[in-house]
Enzyme design. Structure first.
Site, PDB file in Angstrom:
ATOM      1  N   TYR A 233       0.865  -1.091   0.021  1.00  0.00           N
ATOM      2  CA  TYR A 233       0.041  -0.008  -0.146  1.00  0.00           C
ATOM      3  C   TYR A 233       0.950   1.242  -0.022  1.00  0.00           C
ATOM      4  CZ  TYR A 233      -4.329   2.384   0.180  1.00  0.00           C
ATOM      5  OH  TYR A 233      -5.387   3.306  -0.203  1.00  0.00           O
ATOM      6  N   VAL A 268     -14.482  -1.242   5.254  1.00  0.00           N
ATOM      7  CA  VAL A 268     -14.641  -2.120   4.109  1.00  0.00           C
ATOM      8  C   VAL A 268     -15.243  -1.472   2.951  1.00  0.00           C
ATOM      9  CG1 VAL A 268     -15.913  -4.335   3.748  1.00  0.00           C
ATOM     10  CG2 VAL A 268     -15.101  -3.957   6.021  1.00  0.00           C
TER      11      VAL A 268
END
Length: 391
Positions: A233, A268
């Protein structure tokens, strides 16, 4: 039709209109129960139909009593196919806004394209005159350039291959994933898609047409995450794009447009479910943060952004132009507990250390499923028009 979830890996191909409406309703009610701002900033949200973009628009509308224009690329129901969740969210948002006397119109189109920008600018001229706040919350996998070149983002490392624990979402079991390094061409493509170019293009186009007020501010969203996810990331292709996004904020500010990057908490989303390591990390994080009483949803994060930062003449930043809404997530005690759980994980104790059920609950609710007050065995109409597009 009777609509049930159809999930393959991390992709849900159906959405439930009543569940999506419930999602929007609950967020609206949360904001209505908070102190209001009433600054009525005329707000444009790029990427307004799901996740942080949707919550931003809800916060602006009911928290700030603001008129809003949203831009998103969603699809209506056709034949036996449901509309996308973002379509249903937008329809519900506009209906609730209309009921409460709030201005809300939406442009459905590719936010990267010149034609969509022109359509939005025409609407601003007609109904707003100018805007006071631009929220850039776009999360698209590819971008078509004016010359027809198509860039596609990739999720890869930029150094060595990276291997780590991950969560097999098909089996809810631990697995091991290896992410390979990207080529320079792939890194550049990811920056074109997920960096700050388009954000800057929007500001330039609006500025050229004198559609930015003297009080204009703009914010874009980012994520940093813990060290365990850095290789894929922060230090990976996505991280390269997010660095470009941050430098764009600095450049816009230097050019006279106050611009911020808000580093938000892990939540999420359909895209985050595709990232190795991340679903497992979030399952542990959710359990730890819930036990500590500091877990936040997207709407709670956005209310904190508006109330504590965007409406502050001099918002607190850790480095110039960077807001940290991930401060609860990145608290040393929280991260240490997450790491301890991570190191203890086995398939036998997965439920003990990770909130797998909570992860899936949030995943399904993104698409309007798993709301306890909705009977999913009943027939419902899949055709839900967006009011501003029906006029």
């Amino acid at each position: 039709m009777i609509i049930k979830p159809r999930v393959r890996n991390f992709i849900c191909t159906t959405a439930h209109p009543d569940g999506c409406k419930e999602n929007v309703y609950r967020q609206v009610q949360y904001i209505k129960n908070q102190p209001q701002f009433h600054s009525k900033q005329r707000t444009l949200v790029i990427g307004s139909s799901t996740g942080y973009g949707l919550s931003s628009r809800i916060c602006a509308a009911w928290g700030d009593c603001a008129p809003t224009i949203g831009v998103c690329y969603e699809k209506p129901a056709t034949g036996n196919r449901t509309a996308t969740a973002g379509w249903y969210n937008t329809a519900a948002f506009e209906n609730f806004a209309n009921q409460d006397g709030l201005y809300a119109k939406t442009i459905i189109g590719d936010a990267y394209s010149a034609s969509t920008k022109e359509e939005v600018m025409s609407l601003i001229r007609k109904d707003f005159g100018q805007i006071d706040l631009l929220v850039y919350s776009l999360a698209a996998p590819r971008r078509t350039m004016p010359d027809g070149t198509i860039y596609t983002s990739v999720l890869k490392t930029t150094k060595e291959p990276f291997t780590s624990k991950s969560l097999d979402l098909n089996k809810n079991q631990l697995t091991e994933k290896t992410v390979l390094p990207a080529t320079q061409e792939e890194i550049d493509a990811t920056i074109h898609v997920m960096g700050g170019e388009d954000w800057s293009d929007w500001i330039s186009a609006l500025r050229k047409e004198h559609l930015l007020s003297e009080n204009i501010r703009t914010v874009a969203y980012s994520y940093i995450g813990p060290e365990m996810t850095y290789p894929i990331y922060t230090e990976g292709t996505i991280g390269q794009a997010k660095q470009h996004l941050y430098h764009t904020a600095l450049q816009l500010t230097a050019d006279g447009i106050p611009a911020y990057v808000s580093v938000n908490k892990a939540v999420v989303t359909q895209s985050s479910s595709a990232i190795p390591v991340v679903p497992l990390y979030m399952s542990i994080l959710y359990k730890v943060m819930k036990e500590a009483g500091i877990h936040e949803t997207t709407i709670e994060q956005m209310y904190r952004l508006w109330n504590g930062y965007l409406l502050n003449p001099n918002p607190i930043t850790d480095i110039p132009n960077r807001i940290r809404l991930d401060d609860f997530e990145m608290r040393p005690d929280i991260q240490q507990k997450v790491l301890d759980c991570w190191n203890r994980l086995t398939n036998e104790n997965l439920e003990q250390y990770a909130d797998i059920q909570g992860y899936w609950q949030e995943f399904y609710q993104l698409f309007g499923f798993k709301y306890e007050n909705i009977n999913y065995d009943l027939d419902t109409s899949a055709d839900r028009p967006i009011p501003s597009m029906s006029k």
